[in-house]
Design a protein around this motif. Sequence first.
Motif, PDB file in Angstrom:
ATOM      1  N   PHE A 142       0.827  -1.206   0.000  1.00  0.00           N
ATOM      2  CA  PHE A 142       0.000   0.000   0.000  1.00  0.00           C
ATOM      3  C   PHE A 142       0.860   1.254   0.000  1.00  0.00           C
ATOM      4  O   PHE A 142       0.607   2.193  -0.764  1.00  0.00           O
ATOM      5  N   THR A 143       1.874   1.304   0.858  1.00  0.00           N
ATOM      6  CA  THR A 143       2.697   2.514   0.948  1.00  0.00           C
ATOM      7  C   THR A 143       3.491   2.750  -0.337  1.00  0.00           C
ATOM      8  O   THR A 143       3.649   3.897  -0.754  1.00  0.00           O
ATOM      9  N   VAL A 144       3.957   1.679  -0.972  1.00  0.00           N
ATOM     10  CA  VAL A 144       4.660   1.846  -2.244  1.00  0.00           C
ATOM     11  C   VAL A 144       3.710   2.397  -3.302  1.00  0.00           C
ATOM     12  O   VAL A 144       4.025   3.355  -4.017  1.00  0.00           O
ATOM     13  N   ALA A 145       2.517   1.804  -3.398  1.00  0.00           N
ATOM     14  CA  ALA A 145       1.540   2.276  -4.384  1.00  0.00           C
ATOM     15  C   ALA A 145       1.123   3.717  -4.099  1.00  0.00           C
ATOM     16  O   ALA A 145       0.989   4.532  -5.021  1.00  0.00           O
ATOM     17  N   ALA A 146       0.935   4.044  -2.831  1.00  0.00           N
ATOM     18  CA  ALA A 146       0.482   5.389  -2.466  1.00  0.00           C
ATOM     19  C   ALA A 146       1.548   6.446  -2.726  1.00  0.00           C
ATOM     20  O   ALA A 146       1.225   7.582  -3.077  1.00  0.00           O
ATOM     21  N   SER A 191      10.444   6.220  -3.726  1.00  0.00           N
ATOM     22  CA  SER A 191       9.688   6.691  -4.893  1.00  0.00           C
ATOM     23  C   SER A 191      10.121   8.092  -5.321  1.00  0.00           C
ATOM     24  O   SER A 191      10.237   8.374  -6.518  1.00  0.00           O
ATOM     25  N   LEU A 192      10.376   8.968  -4.365  1.00  0.00           N
ATOM     26  CA  LEU A 192      10.844  10.311  -4.715  1.00  0.00           C
ATOM     27  C   LEU A 192      12.194  10.257  -5.412  1.00  0.00           C
ATOM     28  O   LEU A 192      12.462  11.039  -6.330  1.00  0.00           O
ATOM     29  N   SER A 193      13.046   9.329  -4.992  1.00  0.00           N
ATOM     30  CA  SER A 193      14.344   9.170  -5.659  1.00  0.00           C
ATOM     31  C   SER A 193      14.160   8.774  -7.121  1.00  0.00           C
ATOM     32  O   SER A 193      14.845   9.296  -8.003  1.00  0.00           O
ATOM     33  N   LEU A 194      13.228   7.869  -7.366  1.00  0.00           N
ATOM     34  CA  LEU A 194      12.957   7.462  -8.755  1.00  0.00           C
ATOM     35  C   LEU A 194      12.457   8.632  -9.595  1.00  0.00           C
ATOM     36  O   LEU A 194      12.906   8.841 -10.729  1.00  0.00           O
ATOM     37  N   TRP A 195      11.531   9.400  -9.046  1.00  0.00           N
ATOM     38  CA  TRP A 195      10.997  10.553  -9.776  1.00  0.00           C
ATOM     39  C   TRP A 195      12.068  11.620  -9.986  1.00  0.00           C
ATOM     40  O   TRP A 195      12.122  12.259 -11.044  1.00  0.00           O
ATOM     41  N   CYS A 196      12.932  11.806  -9.003  1.00  0.00           N
ATOM     42  CA  CYS A 196      14.018  12.780  -9.126  1.00  0.00           C
ATOM     43  C   CYS A 196      15.007  12.366 -10.219  1.00  0.00           C
ATOM     44  O   CYS A 196      15.431  13.190 -11.018  1.00  0.00           O
ATOM     45  N   VAL A 197      15.345  11.086 -10.252  1.00  0.00           N
ATOM     46  CA  VAL A 197      16.248  10.577 -11.301  1.00  0.00           C
ATOM     47  C   VAL A 197      15.600  10.742 -12.674  1.00  0.00           C
ATOM     48  O   VAL A 197      16.271  11.100 -13.647  1.00  0.00           O
ATOM     49  N   MET A 254       4.020   2.572  10.934  1.00  0.00           N
ATOM     50  CA  MET A 254       3.487   3.409   9.860  1.00  0.00           C
ATOM     51  C   MET A 254       4.511   4.451   9.412  1.00  0.00           C
ATOM     52  O   MET A 254       4.682   4.690   8.219  1.00  0.00           O
ATOM     53  N   GLY A 255       5.188   5.078  10.373  1.00  0.00           N
ATOM     54  CA  GLY A 255       6.189   6.082  10.024  1.00  0.00           C
ATOM     55  C   GLY A 255       7.315   5.510   9.194  1.00  0.00           C
ATOM     56  O   GLY A 255       7.702   6.086   8.173  1.00  0.00           O
ATOM     57  N   LEU A 256       7.839   4.360   9.612  1.00  0.00           N
ATOM     58  CA  LEU A 256       8.920   3.724   8.840  1.00  0.00           C
ATOM     59  C   LEU A 256       8.446   3.309   7.458  1.00  0.00           C
ATOM     60  O   LEU A 256       9.139   3.522   6.459  1.00  0.00           O
ATOM     61  N   SER A 257       7.275   2.714   7.387  1.00  0.00           N
ATOM     62  CA  SER A 257       6.773   2.229   6.111  1.00  0.00           C
ATOM     63  C   SER A 257       6.561   3.373   5.117  1.00  0.00           C
ATOM     64  O   SER A 257       7.037   3.319   3.982  1.00  0.00           O
ATOM     65  N   PHE A 258       5.856   4.415   5.541  1.00  0.00           N
ATOM     66  CA  PHE A 258       5.614   5.543   4.644  1.00  0.00           C
ATOM     67  C   PHE A 258       6.892   6.309   4.333  1.00  0.00           C
ATOM     68  O   PHE A 258       7.111   6.736   3.203  1.00  0.00           O
ATOM     69  N   GLY A 259       7.759   6.494   5.329  1.00  0.00           N
ATOM     70  CA  GLY A 259       8.997   7.240   5.111  1.00  0.00           C
ATOM     71  C   GLY A 259       9.928   6.557   4.130  1.00  0.00           C
ATOM     72  O   GLY A 259      10.462   7.192   3.217  1.00  0.00           O
ATOM     73  N   LEU A 260      10.121   5.252   4.293  1.00  0.00           N
ATOM     74  CA  LEU A 260      11.009   4.513   3.376  1.00  0.00           C
ATOM     75  C   LEU A 260      10.431   4.441   1.969  1.00  0.00           C
ATOM     76  O   LEU A 260      11.152   4.611   0.977  1.00  0.00           O
ATOM     77  N   ALA A 261       9.120   4.188   1.882  1.00  0.00           N
ATOM     78  CA  ALA A 261       8.492   4.117   0.556  1.00  0.00           C
ATOM     79  C   ALA A 261       8.568   5.472  -0.149  1.00  0.00           C
ATOM     80  O   ALA A 261       8.863   5.543  -1.354  1.00  0.00           O
ATOM     81  N   ALA A 262       8.350   6.556   0.593  1.00  0.00           N
ATOM     82  CA  ALA A 262       8.430   7.890  -0.008  1.00  0.00           C
ATOM     83  C   ALA A 262       9.844   8.209  -0.466  1.00  0.00           C
ATOM     84  O   ALA A 262      10.040   8.738  -1.561  1.00  0.00           O
ATOM     85  N   ALA A 263      10.838   7.877   0.347  1.00  0.00           N
ATOM     86  CA  ALA A 263      12.230   8.146  -0.036  1.00  0.00           C
ATOM     87  C   ALA A 263      12.589   7.412  -1.327  1.00  0.00           C
ATOM     88  O   ALA A 263      13.227   7.984  -2.219  1.00  0.00           O
TER      89      ALA A 263
END
Length: 196
Positions: A10-14, A155-161, A144-153
Amino acid sequence: MDSVWPLAMFTVAATITPGGATTLATASGAQFGFRGSIPLMLGIATGLASMAAGAAFGLANVLHISPFLPLALKVAGTLYLLWLAWKIARAPAPGAGTKAARPIGYIAGLWMLWHNPKGWAMTAGAAAAYANLASDPAQLAVLMGLSFGLAAAASLSLWCVAGRELARRINDPAHWRIVNGALGGLIAVSTVPMWV
């Protein structure tokens, strides 16, 4: 560990789906490269992680107590995102003589997430849906914090690249005006779900 997989998916998809934060990471990657975008990405990831932890711990209930607080968050978040959209839409091509002075930083990324009612709704919903994964609110907040934080880091890295690679392939300033206008437009459009 098997019971955590649905939360992880869920966190990866979100976090990987396009939205204001991912568009901002793409634009920053195009304008400032990956290294220059790290503070922004860390701010967004920290903001989402702390929001998820707060929602799991019960801060989402505070938003329901005051009828004015959610509206104030919506207005502030929308105005801030529209200001960022304008800055990105008007940004020059990477490497141009009038290049923006510096990338958007950590605090701006953090601030953007904490004023996003859509983010609160998503993390509060996830906290309710996955509450059975933890024995108490503090444990759920950490999970929840770890899951969302790691998934966001990630996915944002992919979008930044992706933004950085876009910058390497587009050399015409006229094309950059189109790209920056489109990225700014996407950030502006990302405010619509806050009001629907």
